[in-house]
Design an enzyme around this catalytic site. Sequence first.
Site, PDB file in Angstrom:
ATOM      1  N   ASP A 132       4.063   3.985   0.531  1.00 48.20           N
ATOM      2  CA  ASP A 132       4.583   4.308   1.897  1.00 48.20           C
ATOM      3  C   ASP A 132       5.960   4.921   1.945  1.00 48.20           C
ATOM      4  O   ASP A 132       6.741   4.479   1.138  1.00 48.20           O
ATOM      5  CB  ASP A 132       4.575   3.129   2.972  1.00 48.20           C
ATOM      6  CG  ASP A 132       3.170   2.779   3.096  1.00 48.20           C
ATOM      7  OD1 ASP A 132       2.163   3.365   2.844  1.00 48.20           O
ATOM      8  OD2 ASP A 132       2.936   1.801   4.107  1.00 48.20           O
ATOM      9  N   CYS A 179       5.692  -3.669   6.913  1.00 42.63           N
ATOM     10  CA  CYS A 179       5.713  -2.419   7.735  1.00 42.63           C
ATOM     11  C   CYS A 179       6.826  -2.495   8.595  1.00 42.63           C
ATOM     12  O   CYS A 179       7.653  -1.169   9.035  1.00 42.63           O
ATOM     13  CB  CYS A 179       4.667  -2.052   8.348  1.00 42.63           C
ATOM     14  SG  CYS A 179       3.121  -2.019   7.182  1.00 42.63           S
ATOM     15  N   CYS A 198       0.312   3.459   6.137  1.00 37.89           N
ATOM     16  CA  CYS A 198      -0.773   2.991   7.036  1.00 37.89           C
ATOM     17  C   CYS A 198      -0.463   3.017   8.609  1.00 37.89           C
ATOM     18  O   CYS A 198       0.301   3.443   8.712  1.00 37.89           O
ATOM     19  CB  CYS A 198      -1.030   1.415   6.514  1.00 37.89           C
ATOM     20  SG  CYS A 198       0.177   0.227   6.875  1.00 37.89           S
ATOM     21  N   CYS A 211       3.049   0.031  -1.896  1.00 34.57           N
ATOM     22  CA  CYS A 211       1.944   0.470  -1.072  1.00 34.57           C
ATOM     23  C   CYS A 211       1.968   2.232  -0.967  1.00 34.57           C
ATOM     24  O   CYS A 211       1.265   2.909  -0.546  1.00 34.57           O
ATOM     25  CB  CYS A 211       1.666  -0.185   0.216  1.00 34.57           C
ATOM     26  SG  CYS A 211       3.093  -0.784   1.025  1.00 34.57           S
TER      27      CYS A 211
END
Lengths: 166, 137
Positions: free
Chosen positions: B39, B106, B63, B37
């Site tokens: 991140d 996450c 996110c 993603c």
Amino acid sequence: MIHVPAPDPFAVFGLQRSIDLDERTLEQRYLKLSRECHPDLHRQKETGDCIAVLQRAAEINDAWKILRDPWQRARALLELLSPGALERNKKLDPMFLADALELAEEVAFASVENVPQLRTRLSGAVASDMQTLRAQLARGDVDAAARTLHASHYHRKALQDLDAKS
Amino acid sequence: MAYSDKVLDHYQNPRNVGSLDKNDPNVGTGVVGAPECGDVMKLQIKVDDDGRILDAKFKTYGCGSAIASSSLATEWLKGASVEAAAQIKNTQIVEELSLPPVKIHCSVLAEDAIKAAIDDWRQKRAARQQVGEGAKS
């Protein structure tokens, strides 16, 4: 209609698995394949055949989306050459990640006059990633290629964010 | 996808955003990423001589759930012992923030960041002790 994406987009297009595809050849192949399964050509057929034609058309479209984009093409190629290579190379060097974080901050706080310079830098990084990736795929170093593909995601994302700003 | 109130709260008012001096011998730094993603999460702890975490800071590019997970982690880390911090599990973060299954990664990232920061601090301390012993002999 639900369809499972074809596992090998290169096979759908009848092409050799390679990162280096000529874009003109690719587009011509796409148009030719699409014409072959155009619904108007298959009106007289039985229902079963119609479904098969639609299925084929969906496969061609999926493969086209992947093959036309060098990054998605590289990703598909890597998964075919070495399934799981991307998954097992997810851990990137903390030094690289720290730089990626700084880059993201730079993009977030870039002033209008700094945007063009930053865009040039990021585009350069993305182009250099692709060059590295091609070389790694050419010599069959799938693990290094997987890491480059992951790392390049940060550069491409930063570039996207920058474009979204202006 | 709807974020829980707690995620939104951390996202809108993230706690402990910032950096500590990574060259400080008492600071441990962990930088981890989720390349799928794009991140990246940096988490830092400042530890006293008794192994208590005096301060924790984070910076996350990602996110809302990734930001909330790391923000929450710093809240839990402050004042905790390193031993207790090492026991923090991603499932606790999932529970506290009511993260949906697609956002569990996450919380895993936050747990990895905590562990990486602790490892970094432990390595620094071990290196210091070696130097100390070397000086004595």
